[in-house]
Design a protein around this motif. Sequence first.
Motif, short mmCIF file in Angstrom:
data_model
loop_
_atom_site.label_atom_id
_atom_site.label_comp_id
_atom_site.label_asym_id
_atom_site.label_seq_id
_atom_site.Cartn_x
_atom_site.Cartn_y
_atom_site.Cartn_z
N PRO A 98 -2.25 11.24 -9.36
CA PRO A 98 -2.17 10.73 -7.97
C PRO A 98 -1.42 11.72 -7.10
O PRO A 98 -0.43 12.33 -7.53
CB PRO A 98 -1.40 9.41 -8.14
N ILE A 155 -0.70 4.10 -1.99
CA ILE A 155 -1.88 4.63 -1.31
C ILE A 155 -1.47 5.54 -0.16
O ILE A 155 -2.03 6.63 0.03
CB ILE A 155 -2.76 3.47 -0.79
N CYS A 207 -0.17 8.77 -1.60
CA CYS A 207 -1.27 9.61 -2.08
C CYS A 207 -1.94 10.32 -0.92
O CYS A 207 -2.27 11.51 -0.99
CB CYS A 207 -2.29 8.77 -2.84
N PHE A 208 -2.15 9.59 0.16
CA PHE A 208 -2.81 10.17 1.33
C PHE A 208 -1.95 11.27 1.95
O PHE A 208 -2.44 12.37 2.25
CB PHE A 208 -3.11 9.07 2.34
N SER A 248 0.82 -1.22 0.00
CA SER A 248 0.00 0.00 0.00
C SER A 248 0.85 1.27 0.00
O SER A 248 0.40 2.32 0.43
CB SER A 248 -0.92 0.00 1.23
N MET A 298 -6.97 10.97 -2.53
CA MET A 298 -6.14 10.09 -3.33
C MET A 298 -5.60 10.74 -4.61
O MET A 298 -4.51 10.41 -5.05
CB MET A 298 -6.93 8.82 -3.72
N SER A 310 -1.87 14.38 -0.14
CA SER A 310 -3.05 15.21 0.06
C SER A 310 -2.88 16.09 1.29
O SER A 310 -3.24 17.27 1.28
CB SER A 310 -4.29 14.32 0.19
#
Length: 280
Positions: free
Chosen positions: A158, A97, A100-101, A94, A134, A104
């Motif tokens: 992304p 992921i 990406c988080f 992950s 995301m 943000s």
Amino acid sequence: MVETLTLVTDFLLENKLLLTALLIVLISLFKQWLVAIIRGNVSFLTDRQRKWISRSKNGIFLLTITMLFMLWQTEVSKFALSVTAIAIAFVVASKEIILCFTGSIQRASSRSFVIGDWIEVGNIYGQVIEHNLMATVIQEIDLVNGQYHFTGKTATLPNSMFFTYAVKNHNFMKRYVYHHMTITVAQFVNLYPLLPELTNKIESYCEDFIEVAKRYNSVIEKHAGVDLPGSEPHIHISSGATGEQNVNIMIFCPTERAIALEHKIRQDFMEAFEQRFKQA
């Protein structure tokens, strides 16, 4: 007797669940007996008794945890290794992921852009139309070729890209832009006599919006805290690697009129160049 005790001990060690239950029962009975001894027959507890009861309970709890850990040490170690392996595999799987988080969070904390801004990420340009935890969605703009119109393409970026590429905010270009153009002349001739007339024509094209351009330029300077080139046209001539001459022109104009103004300026220069050097 000794053999019987040995057999019972081996049996309990082989059946750890039974031994665990037996230990918990015995320790609970011991705790109740100890608390009853400390309490005595009094109706109301003193502060000294409350402290000793609390210490006894905490000590017995720690003793229970220690004994259970020693009893189940092998199984706990195996379980910990399994959990660690699973956690590492989860993090590796992950990774994007998580990036990406966190991207943000980085975008929100730095306030690098909001919905509606024109941004550049890597070699992608566009207007932000949506962003979430995301990804960021933009409508692509053809800034690479010096154009300022939408291409009709939608790009989903992304948020992990914000750690790889610098995010450039071109939001001020939505209204006015420093538009650059270059006219290449292969012949080595004196182009400087053409510049005054070309400058006058450019100023006449900018006459209807020059005051607004000056005010907008001042706003950008105050917001950015830097001294920008200014709203007046800038022209300079440079030489190329193979001897050609480049007429570099920069104007500060409304974004939607930049391409039309460039066509007019190119046409004026070519006509003036033809009149002066055609016969020669």
